[in-house]
Design an enzyme around this catalytic site. Structure first.
Site, PDB file in Angstrom:
ATOM      1  N   CYS A 138      37.027  74.009 123.537  1.00  0.00           N
ATOM      2  CA  CYS A 138      36.547  72.627 123.555  1.00  0.00           C
ATOM      3  C   CYS A 138      35.262  72.547 124.372  1.00  0.00           C
ATOM      4  CB  CYS A 138      37.608  71.720 124.166  1.00  0.00           C
ATOM      5  SG  CYS A 138      37.033  70.025 124.425  1.00  0.00           S
TER       6      CYS A 138
ATOM      7  N   HIS B 154      41.476  76.075 124.645  1.00  0.00           N
ATOM      8  CA  HIS B 154      41.620  76.048 126.102  1.00  0.00           C
ATOM      9  C   HIS B 154      40.601  76.913 126.821  1.00  0.00           C
ATOM     10  CE1 HIS B 154      45.564  75.633 124.047  1.00  0.00           C
ATOM     11  NE2 HIS B 154      45.547  74.503 124.716  1.00  0.00           N
TER      12      HIS B 154
ATOM     13  N   GLU C  34      43.879  77.049 130.227  1.00  0.00           N
ATOM     14  CA  GLU C  34      42.572  76.498 130.592  1.00  0.00           C
ATOM     15  C   GLU C  34      42.201  76.851 132.027  1.00  0.00           C
ATOM     16  OE1 GLU C  34      40.434  72.253 131.482  1.00  0.00           O
ATOM     17  OE2 GLU C  34      42.044  72.251 129.983  1.00  0.00           O
TER      18      GLU C  34
ATOM     19  N   CYS D 108      39.040  64.856 130.641  1.00  0.00           N
ATOM     20  CA  CYS D 108      38.279  64.480 129.449  1.00  0.00           C
ATOM     21  C   CYS D 108      38.547  63.035 129.039  1.00  0.00           C
ATOM     22  CB  CYS D 108      38.561  65.454 128.308  1.00  0.00           C
ATOM     23  SG  CYS D 108      39.942  65.015 127.251  1.00  0.00           S
TER      24      CYS D 108
ATOM     25  N   SER E 258      52.378  71.204 126.134  1.00  0.00           N
ATOM     26  CA  SER E 258      51.139  70.420 126.085  1.00  0.00           C
ATOM     27  C   SER E 258      50.997  69.635 127.378  1.00  0.00           C
ATOM     28  CB  SER E 258      51.151  69.464 124.887  1.00  0.00           C
ATOM     29  OG  SER E 258      50.135  68.490 125.010  1.00  0.00           O
ATOM     30  N   SER E 259      50.047  70.027 128.210  1.00  0.00           N
ATOM     31  CA  SER E 259      49.870  69.374 129.509  1.00  0.00           C
ATOM     32  C   SER E 259      49.624  67.884 129.359  1.00  0.00           C
ATOM     33  CB  SER E 259      48.706  70.028 130.264  1.00  0.00           C
ATOM     34  OG  SER E 259      48.420  69.332 131.457  1.00  0.00           O
ATOM     35  N   ASN E 260      48.716  67.506 128.456  1.00  0.00           N
ATOM     36  CA  ASN E 260      48.369  66.081 128.370  1.00  0.00           C
ATOM     37  C   ASN E 260      49.531  65.250 127.828  1.00  0.00           C
ATOM     38  OD1 ASN E 260      47.600  65.036 125.380  1.00  0.00           O
ATOM     39  ND2 ASN E 260      47.149  67.222 125.538  1.00  0.00           N
TER      40      ASN E 260
ATOM     41  N   THR F  52      41.065  69.718 132.338  1.00  0.00           N
ATOM     42  CA  THR F  52      40.670  68.514 131.597  1.00  0.00           C
ATOM     43  C   THR F  52      41.837  67.623 131.195  1.00  0.00           C
ATOM     44  OG1 THR F  52      40.761  69.675 129.473  1.00  0.00           O
ATOM     45  CG2 THR F  52      38.641  69.681 130.636  1.00  0.00           C
TER      46      THR F  52
ATOM     47  N   CYS G 247      42.213  64.611 119.608  1.00  0.00           N
ATOM     48  CA  CYS G 247      40.915  64.372 120.240  1.00  0.00           C
ATOM     49  C   CYS G 247      39.873  65.197 119.500  1.00  0.00           C
ATOM     50  CB  CYS G 247      40.963  64.767 121.710  1.00  0.00           C
ATOM     51  SG  CYS G 247      41.281  66.534 121.975  1.00  0.00           S
TER      52      CYS G 247
END
Length: 333
Positions: A118, A96, A148, A216, A244-246, A186, A34
């Protein structure tokens, strides 16, 4: 909250995948880096070019093993705490974000800081500060202990409560039910976040929404792409690291959207050939901190097992770019 947010980016379109005979791969688009991750990684690379090694980085710059290992080989030193950085040295803050106390600690050690947070995380920080000034109770939907969340909560520790999941709503207590707002990490699952918010609103009917979506655009877009392809897949492979959360959320989304199985892998070698038994359609995507070289490795590995037809599934077109931190921007001619 809409199902996808394109941040005003033109060209978003849904792709219809035609069924082909034999084994095939459905490749999610968008996937991978991203804008915030791209900015953070380039920040460390530029800092190394400008100042030479070592450059210290507080926490992993992004949650991806390959990226961290590559930058470490180039001269980045990753530390967990500010007091691990030698006095007067250069330190980069990760994508983060950090709490204000970290900036104070860095100043006390005379560190030269480069903030790679970010901008979309910074937006949530600013929302937390704004609503704390107005004396709101802030319910931060996110994973307890995630960097984060620690950074955002640190902006207003006396006003922020972390709500980790829908079941945690039962334990939330506020001072004034008419002055409550929710914000979020996010990189969460959109569906789970909305379920948490639904339950919060049942408990606090006047709960206010954030001024704009906190999850996000990239997190949402990657989840939408997985939802589009998962019903046609017996297996979805998500390239990404366990912290990695996402990326972890993409595995959950794939299973929830109809894929029979879904697995998270750092590298192509992590793929177990047994996963492919009886499978004709494999979906492939990657988390927002994953470079494309790792996806290409997975596609090559799948091709070795007969999955050599690759069909893109496109649900959005991302063109957003963030400016680099001012400390390492190229000098104007």
């Amino acid at each position: 909250m809409p199902p996808t947010v394109n941040m005003g980016i033109p060209g978003a379109a849904s792709s219809v995948v035609e069924r082909t005979a034999g084994k095939r791969v459905l490749l999610a688009e968008p996937r991978g880096y991203c804008a915030g991750v791209d900015r953070a990684v380039e920040t460390v690379e530029r800092a190394l070019e400008k100042h030479g090694a070592p450059i210290y980085v507080r926490h992993e710059i992004v949650h991806n093993r390959y990226v961290v290992d590559t930058l470490a080989k180039a001269g980045a030193i990753f530390v967990e705490q500010t007091d691990e950085v030698p006095e007067g040295a250069i330190v980069v803050f990760s994508a983060h974000g950090v709490a204000p106390t970290v900036h104070v600690e860095a100043a006390a050690r005379n560190l030269k800081t480069i903030d790679a947070t970010c901008p979309l995380v910074t937006k949530v920080h600013n929302e937390a500060k704004r609503f704390a000034r107005d004396d709101y109770d802030i319910l931060l939907v996110g994973h307890e202990g995630h960097e984060e969340v620690v950074g955002t909560a640190g902006e207003a520790p006396d006003h922020v409560q972390v709500v980790d999941n829908p079941d945690a709503v039962d334990n939330v207590v506020v001072r004034d039910p008419n002055k409550v707002i929710w914000l979020s990490q996010t990189t969460l699952s959109v569906d789970e976040t909305m379920e948490t918010v639904r339950r919060l609103r049942e408990k606090f009917p006047t709960l206010q929404d954030p001024p704009s979506d906190d999850i996000c655009y990239a997190t949402q877009n990657r989840q939408v792409a997985v939802k589009a392809m998962a019903p046609e897949c017996e297996l979805v492979i998500v390239v990404g690291s366990k912290n990695s959360s996402n990326s972890v959320r993409l595995v959950e989304v794939a299973l929830g959207a109809g894929s029979r199985a879904a697995h998270l892998v750092d590298y192509a070698e992590d793929i177990d050939p047994a996963w492919l038994d009886g499978v004709t359609t494999v979906g492939v995507t990657s988390g927002a901190s994953v470079p494309e070289i790792l996806v290409r490795g997975v596609l090559d590995r799948l091709a070795e097992h007969g999955f050599d037809t690759v069909q893109p599934v496109t649900t959005a077109n991302e063109t957003l770019v963030f400016a680099l931190p001012r400390e390492i921007r190229p000098a104007r001619a």
